[in-house]
Design an enzyme around this catalytic site. Structure first.
Site, mmCIF file in Angstrom:
data_model
loop_
_atom_site.group_PDB
_atom_site.id
_atom_site.type_symbol
_atom_site.label_atom_id
_atom_site.label_comp_id
_atom_site.label_asym_id
_atom_site.label_seq_id
_atom_site.Cartn_x
_atom_site.Cartn_y
_atom_site.Cartn_z
ATOM 1 C CG ASN A 9 10.735 -25.761 4.419
ATOM 2 O OD1 ASN A 9 11.005 -24.817 5.292
ATOM 3 N ND2 ASN A 9 9.170 -26.087 4.781
ATOM 4 C CD1 TRP A 10 17.197 -25.578 4.600
ATOM 5 C CD2 TRP A 10 18.193 -23.747 5.486
ATOM 6 N NE1 TRP A 10 18.576 -25.255 4.049
ATOM 7 C CE2 TRP A 10 19.023 -24.241 4.453
ATOM 8 C CE3 TRP A 10 18.694 -22.525 6.007
ATOM 9 C CZ2 TRP A 10 20.307 -23.845 4.214
ATOM 10 C CZ3 TRP A 10 19.922 -22.040 5.857
ATOM 11 C CH2 TRP A 10 20.570 -22.707 4.891
ATOM 12 C CE LYS A 11 9.699 -28.678 7.247
ATOM 13 N NZ LYS A 11 8.734 -29.598 7.537
ATOM 14 C CG HIS A 95 4.961 -25.626 5.132
ATOM 15 N ND1 HIS A 95 4.654 -26.200 6.402
ATOM 16 C CD2 HIS A 95 5.896 -26.064 4.439
ATOM 17 C CE1 HIS A 95 5.275 -27.452 6.156
ATOM 18 N NE2 HIS A 95 6.267 -27.480 5.227
ATOM 19 N N GLY A 173 7.702 -35.003 7.512
ATOM 20 C CA GLY A 173 8.598 -35.147 8.607
ATOM 21 C C GLY A 173 8.302 -36.167 9.422
ATOM 22 C CB SER A 212 9.044 -38.342 4.184
ATOM 23 O OG SER A 212 8.597 -37.870 5.563
ATOM 24 N N GLY A 233 12.328 -30.712 3.385
ATOM 25 C CA GLY A 233 12.493 -30.525 4.671
ATOM 26 C C GLY A 233 13.751 -31.096 5.358
ATOM 27 N N GLY A 234 13.632 -32.177 6.173
ATOM 28 C CA GLY A 234 14.847 -32.695 6.952
ATOM 29 C C GLY A 234 15.932 -33.080 6.038
HETATM 30 P P1 PGA Z 1 10.111 -33.161 5.027
HETATM 31 O O1 PGA Z 1 9.399 -31.856 5.114
HETATM 32 O O2 PGA Z 1 10.865 -33.298 3.945
HETATM 33 O O3 PGA Z 1 10.915 -33.220 6.484
HETATM 34 O O4 PGA Z 1 9.117 -34.203 4.983
HETATM 35 C C1 PGA Z 1 8.889 -31.263 3.789
HETATM 36 C C2 PGA Z 1 8.224 -29.722 3.762
HETATM 37 O O5 PGA Z 1 7.625 -29.716 5.160
HETATM 38 O O6 PGA Z 1 8.402 -28.987 3.168
#
Ligand code: PGA
Length: 250
Positions: A9-11, A95, A173, A212, A233-234
Site C-alpha cells: 500500500n504505497w499511500k 483503510h 506507520g 509496521s 505500507g512503508g
Molecule cells: P505500515 O502501513 O506498514 O506503514 O504500517 C500499513 C498500512 O497502512 O496498510
C-alpha cells in the site's frame, strides 16, 4: 490451502522515477518468490505507469480507494470502472486513513466493498481497532462490527470474494507491530466470526496482517495459522524490503 498474498500500500508516495525504479527492482527479484502472490495498491495517478511496468510480470496491481458512484459529477473521485479500465485486480476499501481522515463509516465501506465486487475487482477490506479501543478491551467488538457491516450489506458469499486485512490502527506507520500472538488472536476472532456465517468461506478467505510489517518481523507473523499475508505500507516502498517480506511467505 490459502495462498499467501503480500500486498503493498504505497499511500501518497512515489514519482514516475521512483515508481519505475521500485517496480523494476521488485520484478527482478520475483524469481525467488515461490509461494506468495505479490500485489501493489498504488496512487491512482500512477496506475497507468504501473500497468505498463507490470503487465508482463507476475505482480498484480490495484487502487487504494474507489468511489461508490460509477461516473458523474464527483470531482476528484475514481470509479471502479476506471480501475478496471487499467486492469486493476485489487482495491483497498476502508483503510483506517480513509476512515479517519475522510469520515468513511462502516456503511460507506460496505457500499464500496459491494461496488468493487460488482465491478469484478477484489476488495481488500481493512479493519482494525484504535489504541483507545484496544485499551478499552473492545478490539473483538470493533472488528466484529466492521465485518458484520459488510456481511449485512452483501451477504457472506460475497464477503468471501474479497480479502480481509486486519490492521490495528496503533500499529500503522508507527513501528509498533502487534506481536505474532496478538495478531493471531485477532485473526482467529475474525475467522471465527466469518465461520459463524459460513465455515467454507471462513476456511478460504485470506486474512492479511498490516501495521509496521517489515523484513525482520514478517516471517514470525506469517507463520501464524490465521495470517495469510500482509498489507505493507512503508516497507513496500523499498524493493529489497518488500521482496524480503514476500520471500518470508515461502
Ligand atoms: P505500515 O502501513 O506498514 O506503514 O504500517 C500499513 C498500512 O497502512 O496498510
Amino acid at each position: 490451502m490459502r495462498q499467501p498474498l503480500i500486498a503493498g500500500n504505497w499511500k501518497m508516495n512515489g514519482s514516475q522515477e521512483s515508481v519505475t525504479a521500485l517496480l523494476n527492482g521488485v520484478k527482478a527479484g520475483m524469481g525467488d518468490v515461490a509461494k506468495a502472490e505479490v500485489a501493489v495498491c498504488v496512487p491512482a495517478i500512477h496506475i497507468p505507469l504501473v500497468q505498463d511496468l507490470l503487465k508482463d510480470s507476475a505482480v498484480t496491481w490495484g487502487g487504494e480507494d474507489l468511489s461508490v458512484h460509477d461516473s458523474g459529477a464527483y470531482t476528484g473521485e475514481i470509479s471502479a470502472s476506471m480501475l478496471n479500465d487499467f486492469a486493476c485486480k485489487y482495491v483497498l476499501v476502508g483503510h483506517s486513513e480513509r476512515r479517519a481522515y475522510h469520515n468513511e463509516d462502516d456503511e460507506v465501506v460496505a457500499e464500496k466493498f459491494e461496488v468493487a465486487i460488482n465491478a469484478g475487482l477484489i476488495p481488500v477490506l481493512c479493519i482494525g481497532e484504535t489504541l483507545e479501543e484496544r485499551e478499552q478491551g473492545i478490539t473483538e467488538e470493533v472488528v466484529v462490527r466492521q465485518i458484520e457491516a459488510v456481511i449485512t450489506r452483501v451477504g457472506i458469499d460475497t464477503l468471501g470474494k474479497g480479502v480481509i486485512a486486519y490492521e490495528p490502527v496503533w500499529a500503522i506507520g508507527t513501528g509498533k507491530t502487534a506481536t505474532p500472538e496478538m495478531a493471531q488472536e485477532a485473526h482467529a476472532t475474525i475467522r471465527t466470526r466469518v465461520a459463524k456465517s459460513d465455515a467454507t468461506v471462513a476456511d478460504k478467505i485470506q486474512i492479511l496482517y498490516g501495521g509496521s510489517m517489515n523484513a525482520s518481523n514478517a516471517a514470525e507473523l506469517l507463520a501464524q495459522a490465521d495470517i495469510d499475508g500482509g498489507l505493507i505500507g512503508g516497507a513496500s516502498l523499498k524493493a529489497e524490503d518488500f521482496l524480503a517480506i514476500a520471500l518470508a511467505a515461502n
